[in-house]
Design a protein around this motif. Sequence first.
Motif, PDB file in Angstrom:
ATOM      1  N   ILE A 261       0.831  -1.207   0.000  1.00 52.31           N
ATOM      2  CA  ILE A 261       0.000   0.000   0.000  1.00 52.31           C
ATOM      3  C   ILE A 261       0.866   1.258   0.000  1.00 52.31           C
ATOM      4  O   ILE A 261       0.607   2.196  -0.759  1.00 52.31           O
ATOM      5  N   ILE A 408      -8.797  -0.736  -2.484  1.00 51.77           N
ATOM      6  CA  ILE A 408      -8.149   0.576  -2.443  1.00 51.77           C
ATOM      7  C   ILE A 408      -8.019   1.066  -3.884  1.00 51.77           C
ATOM      8  O   ILE A 408      -7.283   0.485  -4.683  1.00 51.77           O
ATOM      9  N   VAL A 435     -10.256   4.129   0.448  1.00 50.45           N
ATOM     10  CA  VAL A 435     -10.261   2.810   1.077  1.00 50.45           C
ATOM     11  C   VAL A 435     -11.721   2.410   1.234  1.00 50.45           C
ATOM     12  O   VAL A 435     -12.440   2.940   2.081  1.00 50.45           O
TER      13      VAL A 435
END
Length: 621
Positions: A261, A408, A435
């Motif tokens: 991420i 995401i 998100v």
Amino acid sequence: STTVIAAKDTTTTSTSIDLPDVVSSTNQVPVSFLSDLEACLREAIGLVVVQGESSWDEARRCRNTRVDIVPTPLAVVRVSHEGEVQAAVRCAAAQGVQACARAGAHGFENAAGCSGGVAIDLQDLQNLTVESASKVAHFGAGHTLGQLYYKLQTKYDLVVPGGAESGVGASGLFLGCGRGMLTQLHGLACDTIQGIRYVDASGKVLEVDAETDPDMLWMAKGGGGEFPGIVTKFIVQAFPAPRLLHARDCTFPVQKAKALIRTWASHLPEMSDPAHQMFTHITMWNSNYVNFPNLCFDCSPEQVEWFEAKVNEIAEAVGGGSCHSFEHDWFDQLLFEAGRDRGVIENRAEALMDRNQGYGANGPVRASKNGGYLAESYDVSDEMLDTLTNWTFGPMRQPYPWSLLVLIYNMGGPKITDVPASSAAYGGRDAKFVVHFKHQWNEESLTSHNDLMQHHHDMSVALERHMPCKNFYNYMDGDMPCANGDRDRWLNAFFSDVGRMQHIKATEDPQNVFQSHLLPNRVPPDSQWPHVPSSASTTALAFTTTMASTSGSDVVSTSAPEISTTVIAANDTTTTSTTTVLPDVVSSTNQVPVSFLSDLEACLREAIGLVVVQGESSWDE
């Protein structure tokens, strides 16, 4: 009116309004009222189902089967043309109930189900034309995304930017602003809207654009279900349909999720450049699954080379993953997104035309609680990553495999940020990514519902410590904890200018004909419901607002008839108190207004240690 003499020289006027029983399958509205509404609807509309008929239970259903949001409309009408939409709105307004549009029935909170009102099913509004020179498409509001994508490509070789699930209604997606695989190439769905045709609160048909009514066009660009009308047609800019998709997918072990991420977010500015014709996102399941899928649309050899190198750069920086590349076409991608590999949609392009195929209609789990938060920076803190991954992969009260999905998505890039924030009701113009998370289950037991609803709430609270109170309307959570039950705070989480929206709503729909979060939902006029005799045994919730006035000029007004009580008490002030008595029938399928419940909850929690309110996982018990 009753005058009560108390111990102080005070006069208090109290207004009490008895509201009708909550509408549910076991709690019918008065027959006389319903028959008047039914007669009005049947006079002009071919397909009408009212509460009490054997087909009502099927007609009222939306895709989300969560037990606390099962819709309870008074009537469902399936319209075949615009004139029937007009008739439905006029009948609802004449009977003092609200109306709602339903196109795909995919809304996460089932708002299109129109509890207490008339649900107007638009699915048969299927007209589609395209201006060949400008590639401007005119499409009926009844299309699902699959239907719209299929028709546009097979007839015109065109596409519009939008979501991937074939059964989602195009209307709800476009009004909510709509993001998808083509967002970084062509922008948000709402930014392509050039005009709309809609039925207003009086039943009149209007067609507007930026010149004829800039306020209503602005409201259509991201206002979602708050739009004060029933849109029957959209006029949008379309684009050449993609032909060849070059994909590179990477899978990582769970312990690499945080590194993925963080690294992905740091490369998003480059990957958001339309010149790269790229779509990228991250998918995580609570069953130890982390995926990093990427697409390049009709890319040249040079673009493919850059695309592959960028994905590999991220994968190598993270380490421990495995990647593979392949090519396929646009319809193949849409069928995959709709659940072809899970057997919920047939493996043929024509299946996109069937609104009763795909995850929404045939998915293995149909109940869900959804939410999300917009990130306003590409810099992701360790605390936020720890929170997200701990709640995604950490233990639950019981094992619920594949019950939590985290997606995401990229929300940035010039195609979004170069559009002025003032151009649309959409409020996330500066967002970098979203998100989006959804808990999903089958309503087979109260335990699974309670556990996963509680997990969703607690996960939301935890994420809010590290992310702003901002969300994307198409990923609506009706109970965002950061809003704390405050309607304006909730609205500001989604929209750019709530004040302007409220002004437009008040101007265009002064009688609140269309259900909306901008105003509390209406109930039918008091005169149309039988009053409960004073001797009847009725347990009720009560909401009291009090205004102290020394001048006597302040009053509390209500559109319903009032029952006044004057109380003489101990000081020289006059207090006007309005009490709305809500019915005892507060079930898991019939929610009281959020604004009312939040005020009650705030009052109780201020002084009492143990409070459980409707909507919490422990409320049913």
